[in-house]
Design a protein around this motif. Structure first.
Motif, PDB file in Angstrom:
ATOM      1  N   LEU A 181      68.977  14.914  52.921  1.00  7.52           N
ATOM      2  CA  LEU A 181      69.814  14.957  51.706  1.00  7.52           C
ATOM      3  C   LEU A 181      70.957  13.967  51.785  1.00  7.52           C
ATOM      4  O   LEU A 181      71.444  13.683  52.824  1.00  7.52           O
ATOM      5  CB  LEU A 181      70.434  16.337  51.513  1.00  7.52           C
ATOM      6  N   SER A 182      71.483  13.511  50.642  1.00 13.44           N
ATOM      7  CA  SER A 182      72.675  12.693  50.662  1.00 13.44           C
ATOM      8  C   SER A 182      73.393  12.697  49.352  1.00 13.44           C
ATOM      9  O   SER A 182      72.883  13.132  48.362  1.00 13.44           O
ATOM     10  CB  SER A 182      72.315  11.255  51.010  1.00 13.44           C
TER      11      SER A 182
ATOM     12  N   VAL B  82      60.991  21.971  44.734  1.00 16.43           N
ATOM     13  CA  VAL B  82      61.103  20.900  43.746  1.00 16.43           C
ATOM     14  C   VAL B  82      61.841  19.727  44.378  1.00 16.43           C
ATOM     15  O   VAL B  82      62.964  19.877  44.855  1.00 16.43           O
ATOM     16  CB  VAL B  82      61.860  21.382  42.494  1.00 16.43           C
ATOM     17  N   PHE B  83      61.208  18.568  44.383  1.00 18.68           N
ATOM     18  CA  PHE B  83      61.809  17.369  44.967  1.00 18.68           C
ATOM     19  C   PHE B  83      62.141  16.385  43.851  1.00 18.68           C
ATOM     20  O   PHE B  83      61.246  15.816  43.228  1.00 18.68           O
ATOM     21  CB  PHE B  83      60.860  16.733  45.979  1.00 18.68           C
ATOM     22  N   GLU B  84      63.414  16.191  43.613  1.00 17.66           N
ATOM     23  CA  GLU B  84      63.850  15.303  42.534  1.00 17.66           C
ATOM     24  C   GLU B  84      63.951  13.863  43.009  1.00 17.66           C
ATOM     25  O   GLU B  84      64.073  13.587  44.192  1.00 17.66           O
ATOM     26  CB  GLU B  84      65.203  15.776  41.993  1.00 17.66           C
TER      27      GLU B  84
ATOM     28  N   VAL C 265      63.458  26.426  45.384  1.00 15.84           N
ATOM     29  CA  VAL C 265      64.502  25.638  46.047  1.00 15.84           C
ATOM     30  C   VAL C 265      64.367  24.198  45.566  1.00 15.84           C
ATOM     31  O   VAL C 265      63.275  23.624  45.574  1.00 15.84           O
ATOM     32  CB  VAL C 265      64.396  25.706  47.581  1.00 15.84           C
ATOM     33  N   ARG C 266      65.475  23.636  45.146  1.00 17.35           N
ATOM     34  CA  ARG C 266      65.498  22.284  44.578  1.00 17.35           C
ATOM     35  C   ARG C 266      66.168  21.330  45.560  1.00 17.35           C
ATOM     36  O   ARG C 266      67.238  21.608  46.093  1.00 17.35           O
ATOM     37  CB  ARG C 266      66.271  22.311  43.254  1.00 17.35           C
ATOM     38  N   PHE C 267      65.524  20.189  45.802  1.00 16.23           N
ATOM     39  CA  PHE C 267      66.063  19.157  46.684  1.00 16.23           C
ATOM     40  C   PHE C 267      66.408  17.929  45.830  1.00 16.23           C
ATOM     41  O   PHE C 267      65.579  17.437  45.074  1.00 16.23           O
ATOM     42  CB  PHE C 267      65.042  18.791  47.762  1.00 16.23           C
TER      43      PHE C 267
ATOM     44  N   TYR D  60      70.176  14.453  51.894  1.00 19.05           N
ATOM     45  CA  TYR D  60      69.830  15.092  50.622  1.00 19.05           C
ATOM     46  C   TYR D  60      70.565  16.415  50.484  1.00 19.05           C
ATOM     47  O   TYR D  60      71.178  16.903  51.437  1.00 19.05           O
ATOM     48  CB  TYR D  60      68.329  15.320  50.502  1.00 19.05           C
ATOM     49  N   CYS D  61      70.493  16.994  49.305  1.00 21.98           N
ATOM     50  CA  CYS D  61      71.089  18.301  49.028  1.00 21.98           C
ATOM     51  C   CYS D  61      69.997  19.302  48.671  1.00 21.98           C
ATOM     52  O   CYS D  61      68.952  18.931  48.150  1.00 21.98           O
ATOM     53  CB  CYS D  61      72.055  18.212  47.848  1.00 21.98           C
ATOM     54  N   SER D  62      70.274  20.568  48.915  1.00 24.27           N
ATOM     55  CA  SER D  62      69.374  21.619  48.444  1.00 24.27           C
ATOM     56  C   SER D  62      70.151  22.624  47.613  1.00 24.27           C
ATOM     57  O   SER D  62      71.322  22.905  47.877  1.00 24.27           O
ATOM     58  CB  SER D  62      68.672  22.334  49.607  1.00 24.27           C
ATOM     59  N   ASP D  63      69.477  23.137  46.602  1.00 24.37           N
ATOM     60  CA  ASP D  63      70.020  24.161  45.710  1.00 24.37           C
ATOM     61  C   ASP D  63      69.183  25.415  45.916  1.00 24.37           C
ATOM     62  O   ASP D  63      68.011  25.472  45.525  1.00 24.37           O
ATOM     63  CB  ASP D  63      69.920  23.661  44.263  1.00 24.37           C
ATOM     64  N   GLU D  64      69.765  26.435  46.558  1.00 18.49           N
ATOM     65  CA  GLU D  64      69.048  27.661  46.888  1.00 18.49           C
ATOM     66  C   GLU D  64      69.417  28.813  45.948  1.00 18.49           C
ATOM     67  O   GLU D  64      69.169  29.978  46.270  1.00 18.49           O
ATOM     68  CB  GLU D  64      69.329  28.062  48.335  1.00 18.49           C
TER      69      GLU D  64
END
Length: 216
Positions: free
Chosen positions: A20-21, A70-72, A139-141, A158-162
């Protein structure tokens, strides 16, 4: 809030570097319960990187319908960066699959991991089993960025949204839903090294839960 990955995933993130970044999540990619999510892998679907131009035979990984990653960001247009992103995606999917299957020695996890990251991943998966837990939800990345070092390794942040991802009791199937808070967002800084077969294996990970750069 109890994070979806609880203490097990926190340990995994700290040592195995899940990418993530520069975060700062927008509402893009979020859904209301029951809505379809663009880019989500569904049960029975083949792994996106099951075959690549480097010739490496990558394992097929499938996840049940109730576990969605989900990988954005899509493809960058740079083949080398895209390969790093693809192999990282498969590692994250492999870890979830291992937890759900109840198999700490799940081969795809080791396929995409090496060094400390491989050891920590196995321990993390085992921690879920010891606690009688699995994973479910979304979970969204996002804000995934790749850079290359002089030694040939890759740095992936990267970031993750849990906020929509939860732990689940294995025996009862009860989903342990909790309210979202700042700790629902995690920043990851990872290292990947390309092996002789051309696979970008995660070799190191650090993470920060509640990171400002990942919160909306």
């Amino acid at each position: 809030m109890t994070p979806r990955h609880l203490t097990a995933a926190a340990a995994l993130a700290a040592c195995a570097a899940i990418l993530l970044s520069g975060c700062g999540g927008s509402d893009d990619g979020k859904t209301k319960d029951g809505d379809e999510i663009a880019g989500a892998q569904r049960e029975g679907s083949a792994s996106p990187s099951a075959s690549t131009s480097d010739g490496a035979e990558r394992p097929k990984i499938t996840l049940p319908k109730d576990d969605v990653l989900v990988f954005e960001g899509g493809k960058t247009g740079d083949a080398k960066k895209d390969a790093v992103l693809a192999d990282n995606e498969q590692r994250l999917r492999a870890i979830d699959a291992a937890i759900i299957k109840g198999d700490p020695d799940f081969e795809p996890v080791q396929f995409y991991s090496t060094g400390d990251a491989a050891t920590t991943a196995t321990k993390s998966i085992q921690s879920y089993l010891d606690d009688g837990l699995s994973v479910t939800g979304i979970v969204r990345f996002f804000d995934r960025e790749v850079a290359f070092r002089g030694d040939g390794s890759a740095r992936l942040t990267y970031c993750s949204d849990e906020t929509k991802g939860f732990a689940k009791e294995r025996k009862t199937g009860k989903v342990l839903k909790t309210e979202a808070d700042k700790d629902s967002y995690v920043f990851y800084d990872t290292r990947l090294d390309r092996n002789k077969q051309g696979v970008w294996q995660t070799s190191g990970v650090t993470s920060k839960r509640g990171a400002d750069e990942c919160r909306p």
